[in-house]
Motif scaffolding. Structure first.
Motif, PDB file in Angstrom:
ATOM      1  N   ILE A 112       0.845  -1.206   0.000  1.00  0.00           N
ATOM      2  CA  ILE A 112       0.000   0.000   0.000  1.00  0.00           C
ATOM      3  C   ILE A 112       0.881   1.257   0.000  1.00  0.00           C
ATOM      4  O   ILE A 112       0.483   2.304  -0.538  1.00  0.00           O
ATOM      5  N   CYS A 113       2.087   1.146   0.557  1.00  0.00           N
ATOM      6  CA  CYS A 113       3.042   2.266   0.486  1.00  0.00           C
ATOM      7  C   CYS A 113       3.551   2.431  -0.951  1.00  0.00           C
ATOM      8  O   CYS A 113       3.691   3.561  -1.438  1.00  0.00           O
ATOM      9  N   SER A 119       4.842   2.785   8.884  1.00  0.00           N
ATOM     10  CA  SER A 119       3.596   3.553   8.717  1.00  0.00           C
ATOM     11  C   SER A 119       3.738   4.937   9.327  1.00  0.00           C
ATOM     12  O   SER A 119       3.334   5.947   8.720  1.00  0.00           O
ATOM     13  N   ALA A 120       4.298   4.990  10.535  1.00  0.00           N
ATOM     14  CA  ALA A 120       4.446   6.279  11.218  1.00  0.00           C
ATOM     15  C   ALA A 120       5.384   7.198  10.435  1.00  0.00           C
ATOM     16  O   ALA A 120       5.116   8.404  10.296  1.00  0.00           O
ATOM     17  N   LEU A 121       6.452   6.630   9.884  1.00  0.00           N
ATOM     18  CA  LEU A 121       7.394   7.450   9.105  1.00  0.00           C
ATOM     19  C   LEU A 121       6.750   7.947   7.809  1.00  0.00           C
ATOM     20  O   LEU A 121       6.908   9.116   7.432  1.00  0.00           O
ATOM     21  N   GLN A 139      -3.780   3.154   6.331  1.00  0.00           N
ATOM     22  CA  GLN A 139      -4.153   1.781   5.955  1.00  0.00           C
ATOM     23  C   GLN A 139      -3.125   0.775   6.470  1.00  0.00           C
ATOM     24  O   GLN A 139      -3.473  -0.290   6.975  1.00  0.00           O
ATOM     25  N   SER A 140      -1.866   1.150   6.319  1.00  0.00           N
ATOM     26  CA  SER A 140      -0.778   0.297   6.758  1.00  0.00           C
ATOM     27  C   SER A 140      -0.821   0.110   8.282  1.00  0.00           C
ATOM     28  O   SER A 140      -0.694  -1.004   8.791  1.00  0.00           O
ATOM     29  N   ALA A 141      -1.056   1.203   9.008  1.00  0.00           N
ATOM     30  CA  ALA A 141      -1.165   1.110  10.476  1.00  0.00           C
ATOM     31  C   ALA A 141      -2.356   0.243  10.868  1.00  0.00           C
ATOM     32  O   ALA A 141      -2.285  -0.494  11.868  1.00  0.00           O
TER      33      ALA A 141
END
Lengths: 209, 209
Positions: free
Chosen positions: A153-154, B28-30, B160-162
């Motif tokens: 997704i990234c 995700s946070a980055l 979404q990733s988180a």
């Protein structure tokens, strides 16, 4: 110092500043590299385990491809900054005489092509990265399957983000045939790969429901 | 050394390795911090310009909020790694006697709650970041509008990733009522904010067509 040698915090702060680079293109390439690295992690957690001996060679090959893409994407963070500088100088060229106008137009067009080529290459790397995630999901260890979802997704976001940096440059090109050719290529990649990334993400997501 | 003090290249390489952290949550946070920084850049290119004097105070306020979110997201890269370590130790606890089984279950449940709280907080930061992008698109300079599109789509992917890192932890919780409450919160955020981010992205994209 190259941008990718900056600490993550410094890169984020440089991005937030009014400095012309890094910008959306460089950030796209970095997000793509982070996405590809998450796919590689699944490979790293798979290789060397007796349980996965029958796919060992395949996963090693996927990891080699992923590592090369990760390096290409990090290199594109720098390339995006390098090609932007000549364009920003070209905007300031004089346009008082007809000769100056013609020269400025010629230089601008060449700079726009360069500035467009880099995000297009970022998109192509993200397309390959999304294909590799599909393979990591198939062959890699299930214990890291969430990382395939995060990674893919990234890479999708990196591709979409890079596409805006293609379109912002093709929009101002005088050679419309060339611009439309690039737009067609970019739109075809978006159509195929955003759908593919969403399908891989949905498949991972469904495993936690 | 903290993860965000690592160079971008080192962080990407650490992510690709089999080391348990950083993982999908930290990445995700980055990515969320990178996305928010792109929004801030639009603010940085807007403030101090006579043309935008009437929105100067508003944009300054948006930038203060964006800077705080950017810092929170960078902090959550570290937090995600901190809470994962106790969970990975808990998996290895003995479960031979009934007492050991009960103790392991108690510790696992507490660790799962911690490991779930961090990506949920990443999602909440991304939701606020997406709202801020909407405001930057409305009030910021149009010359950097592509960066709003890049930033918002990165924040969407980060959310979404988180979310996968929320669901992977709620899945294994014994307290199903608590788990379902968290899932409901996460799904509501996804519904609202992925649609909102897509609408902002589509609006930016349309300006280049």
């Amino acid at each position: 110092m190259s941008f990718t040698d900056k600490s993550c915090t410094e890169f984020v702060e440089a991005l937030a500043s009014k400095a012309p680079v890094p910008g959306g293109g460089g950030a796209s390439a970095l997000v793509g590299a982070l996405g590809m690295a998450l796919g590689s992690m699944v490979g790293s957690l798979t290789v060397g385990k007796p349980k996965f001996a029958d796919v060992e060679a395949d996963v090693q090959e996927l990891m080699r491809k992923a590592d090369a893409l990760q390096k290409s994407l990090l290199g594109l963070v720098e390339r995006d900054a390098e090609v932007f500088e000549p364009l920003s100088r070209a905007y300031g060229m004089p346009k008082e005489t007809d000769e100056q106008k013609a020269e400025k137009a010629r230089v601008m067009e060449a700079c726009l092509r360069e500035c467009c080529a880099v995000p297009l290459e970022i998109m192509q790397c993200c397309a390959e990265a999304i294909d590799l995630h599909e393979s990591f999901a198939e062959k890699g260890t299930a214990i890291a399957i969430s990382d395939v979802g995060c990674g893919v997704i990234c890479c999708k976001a990196a591709m979409q983000s890079a596409s805006l940096n293609v379109f912002i440059n093709t929009k101002w090109m005088e050679d419309r045939a060339y611009a439309e050719e690039i737009n067609t290529t970019a739109n075809a990649m978006l159509d195929t790969y955003t759908a593919k990334a969403d399908a891989i993400f949905a498949d991972v997501d469904a495993r936690f429901k």
